[in-house]
Design an enzyme around this catalytic site. Structure first.
Site, mmCIF file in Angstrom:
data_model
loop_
_atom_site.group_PDB
_atom_site.id
_atom_site.type_symbol
_atom_site.label_atom_id
_atom_site.label_comp_id
_atom_site.label_asym_id
_atom_site.label_seq_id
_atom_site.Cartn_x
_atom_site.Cartn_y
_atom_site.Cartn_z
ATOM 1 N N LEU A 154 0.834 -1.192 0.000
ATOM 2 C CA LEU A 154 0.000 0.000 0.000
ATOM 3 C C LEU A 154 0.873 1.247 0.000
ATOM 4 O O LEU A 154 1.862 1.308 0.732
ATOM 5 C CB LEU A 154 -0.914 0.006 1.233
ATOM 6 C CG LEU A 154 -1.910 -1.150 1.324
ATOM 7 C CD1 LEU A 154 -2.646 -1.102 2.658
ATOM 8 C CD2 LEU A 154 -2.895 -1.116 0.163
ATOM 9 N N ASP A 251 -5.163 -4.334 18.625
ATOM 10 C CA ASP A 251 -3.974 -3.569 19.011
ATOM 11 C C ASP A 251 -4.012 -2.210 18.314
ATOM 12 O O ASP A 251 -3.051 -1.774 17.696
ATOM 13 C CB ASP A 251 -2.708 -4.340 18.628
ATOM 14 C CG ASP A 251 -1.447 -3.771 19.271
ATOM 15 O OD1 ASP A 251 -1.565 -2.943 20.195
ATOM 16 O OD2 ASP A 251 -0.339 -4.139 18.843
#
Length: 348
Positions: A154, A251
């Site tokens: 990405l 997380d």
């Protein structure tokens, strides 16, 4: 360059946390020997197949070829993508056949850790909601024990809408499990092993596999036995609000979210998860720990799925888990911070 400099200046805390997590690599592998991760039924794993690879890159290429159903020939290229989470090293590879770029995580003797991350990212990807780096393949080059997980590459960028980030996260949370609370494989939270055995009720899951787990790792956080018993009872009471078992990142601090270029616009992306099915409030709660999320994020989330009454009190319960984990990983003042949070929980 100006955007990068601005990010560094305003995100020192996040950058220091990434560096600290990378230093926890040795702890992760030493602990994993006495706390093995559960095995998964996922089959796209080069470790389970006959391999003819003579180099690490050939092994990754072979795994990608089997997963994608076509020839893939990977070579090293520039770029590092998202952070290494849990001590894995990061790099980028290019497919010579298609000029497609991929992001690679690798770690010596890190097979269980990277396999679990692959499956966690896949579970989030399968919801078709918020952007994650699409998982491609995982495995191990058995000649030297170098494990790997390959993901879509990405292109990160500045800008992007935190309102959209919150909205997309809420959409992901709407995907729930019919098995209860947990996940089909244990994983890691940072570099700490995280158990995910299935439980029917949320208070039981949290007591056994989150609070109870961290209390064991921290020597009961320095508390007397009677105070530990009161904490666990009070926590169960506070978590009796009957949440749905949502797929959560697990997380979600500021360093595990960003924006990337896709179809000509900046869209929100999350990565480096510790995925399981649990109370969606646990994800939202962690966004308060180190900052990095604006009021637009919370407005976007609540526009899609408002948080229920009492979530502010439960926030301290959920974030205690992460502060205790930081004591396990880094020591320092985290134990005192955790003890203060415990007193707050007992007063609520």
């Amino acid at each position: 360059e100006a955007k990068v400099l601005s990010f560094l200046v305003h995100n020192c805390k996040h950058i220091m946390m990434i560096l600290k997590r990378s230093l926890a690599l040795l702890f992760a592998f030493q602990t994993a020997k006495s706390f093995p991760l559960a095995k998964s039924s996922l089959k796209c794993d080069s470790k389970l197949l006959m391999s003819t690879a003579t180099t690490f890159t050939e092994a990754v290429s072979e795994a990608a070829s089997k997963s994608l159903g076509r020839k893939v020939e990977l070579v090293a290229t520039s770029g590092g993508g998202f952070s290494g989470g849990g001590g894995a090293s990061t790099s980028a590879l290019m497919d010579k056949e298609t000029n497609t770029k991929y992001f690679l995580k690798s770690a010596r003797n890190g097979y269980d850790m990277l396999r679990a991350e692959y499956e966690g990212v896949k579970a989030m990807s399968d919801t078709g909601t918020i952007q994650v780096p699409t998982p491609i393949a995982f495995g191990e080059f058995e000649k030297n024990g170098q494990a790997f997980a390959l993901f879509e590459y990405l292109e990160f960028c500045g800008g992007g809408s935190q309102f959209e980030l919150g909205k997309k996260l809420a959409q992901m949370h709407r995907h729930t499990s019919d098995k209860g609370f947990g996940f089909h494989i244990d994983n890691t939270i940072g570099a700490t092993p995280q158990p995910n055995s299935w439980e029917e009720t949320w208070p039981e899951f949290w007591d056994k596999h989150r609070l109870g787990h961290m209390l064991k790792l921290t020597g009961n956080a320095g508390l007397a036995k009677d105070k530990v018993e009161k904490l666990r009872a009070k926590t169960k009471e506070l978590l009796s609000h009957n949440p749905a078992p949502s797929i959560i990142h697990g997380d979600l601090w500021g360093g595990n979210k960003a924006f990337c270029k896709k179809d000509g616009r900046a869209i929100p992306v999350i990565f480096d998860p510790a995925t399981y099915y649990g109370d969606r409030e646990a994800d939202v709660a962690m966004t308060y720990v180190f900052g990095g999320f604006s009021s637009d994020f919370y407005d976007g989330y609540n526009s899609e799925w408002p948080l229920p009454e009492g979530h502010e009190k439960r926030r301290t319960v959920y974030n205690l888990y992460h502060i205790l984990n930081h004591d396990v990983l880094f020591g320092g003042g985290y134990l005192r911070q955790a003890q203060g949070m415990i007193d707050q929980i007992l007063r609520s």
